[in-house]
Enzyme design. Structure first.
Site, PDB file in Angstrom:
ATOM      1  N   SER A 174      19.183   8.836 -48.172  1.00 60.19           N
ATOM      2  CA  SER A 174      19.453   7.887 -49.235  1.00 60.19           C
ATOM      3  C   SER A 174      18.802   6.575 -48.850  1.00 60.19           C
ATOM      4  O   SER A 174      18.624   6.309 -47.661  1.00 60.19           O
ATOM      5  CB  SER A 174      20.967   7.691 -49.365  1.00 60.19           C
ATOM      6  N   THR A 234      18.290  17.855 -60.888  1.00 56.64           N
ATOM      7  CA  THR A 234      19.119  17.505 -62.054  1.00 56.64           C
ATOM      8  C   THR A 234      19.044  15.996 -62.284  1.00 56.64           C
ATOM      9  O   THR A 234      19.891  15.441 -62.981  1.00 56.64           O
ATOM     10  CB  THR A 234      20.604  17.894 -61.828  1.00 56.64           C
ATOM     11  N   ARG A 236      15.785  13.264 -62.681  1.00 55.33           N
ATOM     12  CA  ARG A 236      14.795  13.000 -63.729  1.00 55.33           C
ATOM     13  C   ARG A 236      13.530  13.759 -63.351  1.00 55.33           C
ATOM     14  O   ARG A 236      13.151  13.785 -62.170  1.00 55.33           O
ATOM     15  CB  ARG A 236      14.485  11.508 -63.839  1.00 55.33           C
ATOM     16  N   GLU A 265       9.581  15.811 -70.855  1.00 52.40           N
ATOM     17  CA  GLU A 265      10.521  16.450 -71.795  1.00 52.40           C
ATOM     18  C   GLU A 265      10.207  16.045 -73.228  1.00 52.40           C
ATOM     19  O   GLU A 265       9.870  14.875 -73.447  1.00 52.40           O
ATOM     20  CB  GLU A 265      11.954  16.016 -71.454  1.00 52.40           C
ATOM     21  N   HIS A 283      18.096  20.082 -69.899  1.00 54.66           N
ATOM     22  CA  HIS A 283      18.732  18.785 -69.594  1.00 54.66           C
ATOM     23  C   HIS A 283      20.196  18.727 -70.075  1.00 54.66           C
ATOM     24  O   HIS A 283      20.535  17.935 -70.952  1.00 54.66           O
ATOM     25  CB  HIS A 283      17.909  17.627 -70.193  1.00 54.66           C
ATOM     26  N   ILE A 284      21.017  19.588 -69.457  1.00 55.52           N
ATOM     27  CA  ILE A 284      22.425  19.681 -69.880  1.00 55.52           C
ATOM     28  C   ILE A 284      23.397  19.229 -68.789  1.00 55.52           C
ATOM     29  O   ILE A 284      24.582  19.555 -68.838  1.00 55.52           O
ATOM     30  CB  ILE A 284      22.793  21.121 -70.346  1.00 55.52           C
ATOM     31  N   GLY A 285      22.883  18.463 -67.817  1.00 60.31           N
ATOM     32  CA  GLY A 285      23.739  18.042 -66.700  1.00 60.31           C
ATOM     33  C   GLY A 285      25.086  17.469 -67.114  1.00 60.31           C
ATOM     34  O   GLY A 285      26.117  17.810 -66.537  1.00 60.31           O
TER      35      GLY A 285
HETATM   36  O1  GLV Z   1      20.713  12.563 -67.638  1.00 58.60           O
HETATM   37  C1  GLV Z   1      21.770  12.113 -67.962  1.00 58.60           C
HETATM   38  C2  GLV Z   1      22.226  10.780 -67.678  1.00 58.60           C
HETATM   39  O2  GLV Z   1      21.452   9.970 -67.112  1.00 58.60           O
HETATM   40  O3  GLV Z   1      23.391  10.474 -68.009  1.00 58.60           O
END
Ligand code: GLV
Length: 320
Positions: A174, A234, A236, A265, A283-285
């Protein structure tokens, strides 16, 4: 009079929560063009947006009354923050609530790739299942494997919690090292990025998209991965050099990848679609009923607080 442009077909709850204000809604399941946002939002004091609305400098400078851009998302790479700062327009987001649902999808992708869930399911649906076979769809186990989390913020930590339950060992990289006490809570040890890439069996990305994280996972870094490594994204799409990843997957230099996000996308390269060793999601996170509802409430509350001169629960920029 405050006026809010809601750029997406928000559920009726939004209308109830915003009833005191003048509002304009985009009721269609399509993204508004720049000109439409400028036209519909011309007197707006607030924009309620999602991550597919590109709120660029032109828009920001074309809406003279704008006080706040409330992004109903954790990420805010769709907004020109510099331009918002120049015009002293608050920018808010909803990072708290998205962590658990997004971590769930990261874990779902890990399992789907490692256990070849979609390949196996397609095989069965194609009528090819002729009974249990010793060699049928052997995948990789997660138990005792090393999970490398890149970006140890709220989502990264939720992924760590879940992975521990699967008996994984967690290492992380990080920009800011989390405190030692937290490393203990999440059983996660800090590794420099390149060392993490060489060591981890599964790598999961949880960084925001910024100029520094664009193509963070590039060709050279993909070369460092173990031959059986799995990459999960998950966060970008542009955090990964998609072309370089496609090459690595095609040449089977890694075991597989699980992607919920893509570089351009909604465009998905044909070559990626054709590969068996990648699981692709649209993109359904954060897409659970509960999460989306809370995101919406949080995003609305952020607007209301800015209007009232109060500090919103989460903001990217707030004028003094
Ligand atoms: O991708 C989803 C968000 O950034 O909330």
């Amino acid at each position: 009079m405050e006026k809010i442009l809601v750029t997406f077909p928000a559920p009726s709850m939004a209308k109830i929560l915003l009833k005191e204000y003048e509002t304009v809604y985009n009721e269609e399941e399509r993204v508004l063009s720049k000109d439409e946002i400028i036209e519909l939002g011309k007197d707006a004091t607030a924009l309620l947006t999602t991550l597919v609305d590109k709120i660029d400098r032109d828009i920001i400078y074309s809406l003279p009354k704008l006080k706040v851009i409330s992004n109903c998302a954790a990420g805010y790479d769709n907004i020109d923050i510099e331009a918002a700062k120049e015009r002293r327009i608050a920018v808010t987001n909803t990072p708290g609530i998205v962590s658990k649902a997004t971590a769930d999808i990261a874990i779902a992708l890990m399992l789907a790739v490692s256990r070849r869930i979609f390949e196996a399911s397609s095989f069965l649906r194609a009528g090819k299942f002729e009974g249990w076979r010793f060699n049928l769809f052997q995948g990789l186990g997660l138990h005792r494997k090393i999970l490398g989390i890149i970006g140890m913020g709220n989502i990264g930590k939720e992924v760590a919690r879940r992975a521990i339950g699967f008996g994984m060992r967690v290492i992380y990289y990080s920009r800011h090292r989390i405190p030692e006490a937290d490393e203990h809570v999440f059983s996660a040890s800090y590794y420099p990025l390149e060392d993490l890439l060489r060591t981890a069996d599964v790598i999961s990305l949880h960084v925001p998209l910024t100029p520094e994280t664009f193509h963070l996972i590039n060709k050279e870094r993909l070369m460092l991965l173990k031959p059986n490594a799995i990459l999960i994204n998950t966060s970008r799409g542009p955090v990964v050099d998609e072309e370089a990843l496609i090459e690595a997957l095609k040449e089977k230099r890694i075991y597989g990848a699980g992607l919920d996000v893509f570089e351009n996308e909604p465009y998905i390269p044909e070559e990626l679609m054709a590969l068996d060793n990648v699981v692709l999601l649209p993109h359904i996170g954060t897409a659970t009923v509960e999460t989306r509802q809370t995101m919406l409430i949080d995003a609305i509350q952020n607007i209301v607080k800015v209007f009232a001169g109060e500090k919103p629960d989460s903001f990217v920029y707030l004028p003094e």
